[in-house]
Design an enzyme around this catalytic site. Sequence first.
Site, PDB file in Angstrom:
ATOM      1  N   TYR A 147       0.829  -1.209   0.000  1.00 56.06           N
ATOM      2  CA  TYR A 147       0.000   0.000   0.000  1.00 56.06           C
ATOM      3  C   TYR A 147       0.864   1.259   0.000  1.00 56.06           C
ATOM      4  O   TYR A 147       0.618   2.201  -0.752  1.00 56.06           O
ATOM      5  CB  TYR A 147      -0.918  -0.023   1.221  1.00 56.06           C
ATOM      6  CG  TYR A 147      -1.927   1.092   1.284  1.00 56.06           C
ATOM      7  CD1 TYR A 147      -3.131   0.999   0.591  1.00 56.06           C
ATOM      8  CD2 TYR A 147      -1.695   2.239   2.057  1.00 56.06           C
ATOM      9  CE1 TYR A 147      -4.073   2.016   0.652  1.00 56.06           C
ATOM     10  CE2 TYR A 147      -2.625   3.256   2.127  1.00 56.06           C
ATOM     11  CZ  TYR A 147      -3.816   3.142   1.429  1.00 56.06           C
ATOM     12  OH  TYR A 147      -4.743   4.156   1.492  1.00 56.06           O
ATOM     13  N   PRO A 177      -4.583  11.935   2.108  1.00 55.73           N
ATOM     14  CA  PRO A 177      -5.392  11.905   3.324  1.00 55.73           C
ATOM     15  C   PRO A 177      -4.665  11.199   4.465  1.00 55.73           C
ATOM     16  O   PRO A 177      -3.850  10.296   4.238  1.00 55.73           O
ATOM     17  CB  PRO A 177      -6.633  11.093   2.917  1.00 55.73           C
ATOM     18  CG  PRO A 177      -6.613  11.053   1.409  1.00 55.73           C
ATOM     19  CD  PRO A 177      -5.163  11.111   1.047  1.00 55.73           C
ATOM     20  N   GLY A 178      -4.987  11.601   5.671  1.00 54.67           N
ATOM     21  CA  GLY A 178      -4.606  10.830   6.836  1.00 54.67           C
ATOM     22  C   GLY A 178      -5.665   9.776   7.086  1.00 54.67           C
ATOM     23  O   GLY A 178      -6.303   9.285   6.153  1.00 54.67           O
ATOM     24  N   TYR A 179      -5.867   9.431   8.345  1.00 53.71           N
ATOM     25  CA  TYR A 179      -6.862   8.411   8.678  1.00 53.71           C
ATOM     26  C   TYR A 179      -8.261   9.033   8.667  1.00 53.71           C
ATOM     27  O   TYR A 179      -8.546   9.963   9.417  1.00 53.71           O
ATOM     28  CB  TYR A 179      -6.544   7.782  10.032  1.00 53.71           C
ATOM     29  CG  TYR A 179      -5.404   6.806   9.938  1.00 53.71           C
ATOM     30  CD1 TYR A 179      -5.638   5.457   9.711  1.00 53.71           C
ATOM     31  CD2 TYR A 179      -4.086   7.235  10.025  1.00 53.71           C
ATOM     32  CE1 TYR A 179      -4.584   4.549   9.600  1.00 53.71           C
ATOM     33  CE2 TYR A 179      -3.027   6.338   9.905  1.00 53.71           C
ATOM     34  CZ  TYR A 179      -3.291   5.001   9.701  1.00 53.71           C
ATOM     35  OH  TYR A 179      -2.255   4.116   9.568  1.00 53.71           O
TER      36      TYR A 179
END
Length: 240
Positions: A147, A177-179
């Site tokens: 990933y 993006p983060g989480y």
Amino acid sequence: MSKVAIVTGGTRGIGEAISVALKDAGHTVAATYAGNDESARKFSKDTGISVYKFDVSDFDACQEAVGQIEADLGPVGILVNNAGITRDGTMHRMDFEQWNRVIQTNLSSCFNMSRAVIEGMRERKFGRIVNIGSVNGQAGQYGQVNYAAAKSGIHGFTKALAQEGAKCGITVNAIAPGYVLTDMVRAVPEKVLEKIISTIPVGRLGNPEDIARGVMFLVGDDAGFITGSTVDINGGQHMY
């Protein structure tokens, strides 16, 4: 000005938020999906957005699907490469299928879809391509060599294609993006999720709409002088 927009993986999670935001802004949206027919039907019924089922890792399928979308809706002016999967595992336990499936779906799909629209964009002297990368493509993540490699590749792909497209009025940018609170993140064990949130300075997970707002800026007229950039939307989790 209204454009035809394609959002890959556009019926759920971050992709759903992007598709809806584009439609609300007056664009004609085609949301693609890979396999969840029930979810896609509900999404289309609820939003009025057209959905198209095909495998973004399949080059020929992408060419055929984009041709159909343009026949149905018109020339594509906006492409958001959002489709992505995970097949997590440490390197010493990861098999080739886990590696290859993530690379093909997350990274090769960006080539497949961009290749299908780039000539038309060049001819019309306009295009907006936004690729969805990841904080884990920037910082790495244990158990995600596949990933992280794919998402890191997206950031390099973005910078190179931006240089090629600039003289033709095509901007190419990425969002990392983060989480974000999606089904993928909800599947993370609660204790692990708590630990992740503790590393985010703003003290919360992102919402899909946080990412969608970034996309809307990058595809708009006000962002015409921005290309080859990566916009970090991660709550301050990773800064460099």
